[in-house]
Scaffold this motif. Structure first.
Motif, short mmCIF file in Angstrom:
data_model
loop_
_atom_site.label_atom_id
_atom_site.label_comp_id
_atom_site.label_asym_id
_atom_site.label_seq_id
_atom_site.Cartn_x
_atom_site.Cartn_y
_atom_site.Cartn_z
N LEU A 9 12.15 -39.67 -9.09
CA LEU A 9 10.85 -39.88 -9.72
C LEU A 9 10.33 -38.59 -10.35
O LEU A 9 9.72 -38.61 -11.42
CB LEU A 9 9.85 -40.40 -8.70
CG LEU A 9 9.96 -41.86 -8.32
CD1 LEU A 9 8.99 -42.18 -7.20
CD2 LEU A 9 9.70 -42.75 -9.51
N GLY A 13 9.72 -38.36 -14.26
CA GLY A 13 8.36 -38.02 -14.66
C GLY A 13 8.31 -36.77 -15.52
O GLY A 13 7.55 -36.70 -16.49
N CYS A 36 4.50 -40.46 -12.40
CA CYS A 36 5.82 -40.46 -11.74
C CYS A 36 6.07 -39.15 -11.01
O CYS A 36 6.63 -39.15 -9.91
CB CYS A 36 6.93 -40.72 -12.76
SG CYS A 36 7.04 -42.42 -13.30
N GLY A 40 6.67 -38.78 -7.07
CA GLY A 40 7.86 -38.10 -6.57
C GLY A 40 7.53 -37.02 -5.57
O GLY A 40 8.18 -36.90 -4.53
#
Length: 76
Positions: A9, A13, A36, A40
């Motif tokens: 993630l 992101g 994101c 993460g």
């Protein structure tokens, strides 16, 4: 597995937040990238906290013994 998901993630992101410059009318990819990355980081922190709790647990072994009279006499 949770650390891997957090890293994934974070990478996706970062790509969406910093590298993609496409504009759509209804979707802001930069903001999705930041979301994101935040998810993460949260996944990585939570996985490290849960892993730390798992290593601090103690386990106790319970052994049942039953003594039924004196031991048998040795054979000659």
């Amino acid at each position: 597995m949770r650390i891997g998901l957090g890293v994934f993630l974070l990478v996706v992101g970062a790509i969406l937040g910093f590298a993609v410059r496409d504009n759509f009318n209804a979707v802001d990819l930069t903001m999705i990238g930041y979301i994101c990355m935040g998810a993460g980081v949260l996944a990585i922190v939570l996985s490290l906290v849960l892993q730390g709790q798992r290593t601090n647990t103690t386990h106790r072994e319970v052994v049942d013994r039953r003594d039924e009279g004196p031991p048998p006499a040795p054979r000659a």
